[in-house]
Write an enzyme that holds these catalytic residues in place. Sequence first.
Site, short mmCIF file in Angstrom:
data_model
loop_
_atom_site.label_atom_id
_atom_site.label_comp_id
_atom_site.label_asym_id
_atom_site.label_seq_id
_atom_site.Cartn_x
_atom_site.Cartn_y
_atom_site.Cartn_z
N CYS A 133 31.53 17.87 34.11
CA CYS A 133 32.88 17.49 33.64
C CYS A 133 33.51 16.36 34.46
CB CYS A 133 33.79 18.71 33.62
SG CYS A 133 33.63 19.78 35.05
N HIS A 246 41.06 17.94 34.97
CA HIS A 246 40.67 17.44 36.29
C HIS A 246 41.32 16.07 36.51
CE1 HIS A 246 37.89 20.64 36.41
NE2 HIS A 246 36.74 20.01 36.22
N1 LIG Z 1 34.22 24.89 32.54
C1 LIG Z 1 33.98 23.60 32.50
O1 LIG Z 1 34.89 22.75 32.62
C2 LIG Z 1 32.58 23.10 32.28
C3 LIG Z 1 32.40 21.76 32.08
C4 LIG Z 1 31.11 21.26 31.87
C5 LIG Z 1 30.05 22.15 31.86
N2 LIG Z 1 30.25 23.48 32.07
C6 LIG Z 1 29.09 24.38 32.02
O2 LIG Z 1 29.17 25.21 30.87
C7 LIG Z 1 28.60 26.49 31.15
C8 LIG Z 1 29.61 27.60 30.83
O3 LIG Z 1 30.77 27.39 31.59
P1 LIG Z 1 32.11 28.21 31.32
O4 LIG Z 1 33.12 27.55 32.18
O5 LIG Z 1 32.40 28.35 29.86
O6 LIG Z 1 31.73 29.66 31.93
P2 LIG Z 1 32.28 31.11 31.53
O7 LIG Z 1 33.68 31.06 31.08
O8 LIG Z 1 31.93 31.96 32.69
O9 LIG Z 1 31.36 31.52 30.27
C9 LIG Z 1 29.99 31.83 30.40
C10 LIG Z 1 29.41 32.18 29.03
O10 LIG Z 1 28.00 32.46 29.20
C11 LIG Z 1 27.72 33.71 28.59
N3 LIG Z 1 26.59 34.40 29.22
C12 LIG Z 1 26.51 34.86 30.49
N4 LIG Z 1 25.34 35.49 30.66
C13 LIG Z 1 24.67 35.43 29.48
C14 LIG Z 1 23.41 35.91 29.02
N5 LIG Z 1 22.59 36.59 29.83
N6 LIG Z 1 23.04 35.68 27.75
C15 LIG Z 1 23.87 35.00 26.92
N7 LIG Z 1 25.08 34.53 27.28
C16 LIG Z 1 25.47 34.74 28.56
C17 LIG Z 1 29.00 34.50 28.77
O11 LIG Z 1 29.00 35.60 27.89
P3 LIG Z 1 29.84 36.97 28.25
O12 LIG Z 1 31.28 36.65 27.95
O13 LIG Z 1 29.24 37.94 27.30
O14 LIG Z 1 29.59 37.25 29.69
C18 LIG Z 1 30.03 33.42 28.40
O15 LIG Z 1 30.09 33.27 27.01
C19 LIG Z 1 28.14 26.43 32.61
O16 LIG Z 1 26.79 26.07 32.64
C20 LIG Z 1 29.00 25.32 33.20
O17 LIG Z 1 28.37 24.71 34.29
C21 LIG Z 1 31.49 23.99 32.27
#
Ligand SMILES: NC(=O)c1ccc[n+]([C@@H]2O[C@H](COP(=O)([O-])OP(=O)(O)OC[C@H]3O[C@@H](n4cnc5c(N)ncnc54)[C@H](OP(=O)(O)O)[C@@H]3O)[C@@H](O)[C@H]2O)c1
Length: 339
Positions: A133, A246
């Site tokens: 991001c 950010h």
């Molecule tokens: N947040 C940002 O600004 C941002 C920006 C760029 C990239 N990212 C990337 O995007 C990804 C997700 O980030 P986030 O911020 O959305 O995190 P988050 O809010 O913690 O969400 C994680 C997601 O992954 C799912 N998950 C976890 N374990 C799993 C499994 N074993 N099988 C299938 N699904 C599973 C979770 O499902 P449950 O709800 O069922 O646990 C939830 O839907 C990460 O790789 C992060 O690095 C994030």
Amino acid sequence: MLKKKGKYIVGVVGATGAVGREMVRTLEERDFPVEKLRLFASERSEGKPIEFRDKNISVEILKENSFEGIDIALFSAGAERSKIWAPVAVRSACVVIDNSSQWRMDPEVPLVVPEVNPDDMSWHKGIIANPNCSTIQMVVVLKPIHDAARIKRVVVTTFQSVSGTGQKAIDELLQQTKDILNFKEAKCNVYPYQIAFNVLPHIDKFLENDYTKEEMKMVNETKKIMGDNSINITATTVRVPVFRSHSESLNIETERKVTANEVRAILSEAPGIIVFDAPHKNIYPIPINIAGRDETYVGRIREDESIEKGINMWIVADNLRKGAALNAVQIAERMIGKE
Ligand SMILES: NC(=O)c1ccc[n+]([C@@H]2O[C@H](COP(=O)([O-])OP(=O)(O)OC[C@H]3O[C@@H](n4cnc5c(N)ncnc54)[C@H](OP(=O)(O)O)[C@@H]3O)[C@@H](O)[C@H]2O)c1
């Protein structure tokens, strides 16, 4: 690889997370031609309803045959899940747009920001990576300046919101704030120290060179996206108690001298950028005003008076939109010829 159709079957992996939910909203808002939407998350969320176009869709768990029939899958469930499941999806002839760090630096995988390197999408082999991001909003701004004046060096300091860590961190900032205002102890689960009313110079793990992984992502991903290893970048990434968006302070040294007015003009013409810069009227971008917006906002543009050819600026973008969900959907839009 992706057959041209009127409408597509789309999957979102990690649909219950901070990014996944934003992906679902973005697909709806931008009227992506979705024939059917399939949503996936962990066992914890199986059967949970998520609204899309006034209908509830039940969250499914991932299985070997989950991707059969899905044309495009947007992944945001973390690197470990992408490592296992993206190849499974590709074997089912599904194109994966992955938000995790898993594939970003793989030479076989293009790392794409549509405003910067859309042509790199042409050589994908089933997976296209979405950058980090904090990198995305920076390269959107660096690219037009590099084209006009060639960038030699960038010094960036970030001020990153807790939503960049995911839903648990959003909940932690809210809970700590409530607890502290009620004279209770603030509990730390996500970050090593209290984030409410505090600032942490630490994002992701520390590496051998004492930089964090987040800082080195900004360095390495920028070079790959810009297709130029000669740009020198040094980053300090900082977590701040902000829910969304950010902010970054950029110091840019160029080969050719550019004035602040020239930079304002270059950026005003560039895609995905809004110049919001009238400091004497208190006009500059701030995270609470940029949350929910698509563009990268730029303000505080001024010449660096300590060097001959340098520019300072302040940039703000919504990390869940341009930093993640929107960038992924824009890649999907380009792939199907809808921009
Ligand atoms: N947040 C940002 O600004 C941002 C920006 C760029 C990239 N990212 C990337 O995007 C990804 C997700 O980030 P986030 O911020 O959305 O995190 P988050 O809010 O913690 O969400 C994680 C997601 O992954 C799912 N998950 C976890 N374990 C799993 C499994 N074993 N099988 C299938 N699904 C599973 C979770 O499902 P449950 O709800 O069922 O646990 C939830 O839907 C990460 O790789 C992060 O690095 C994030």
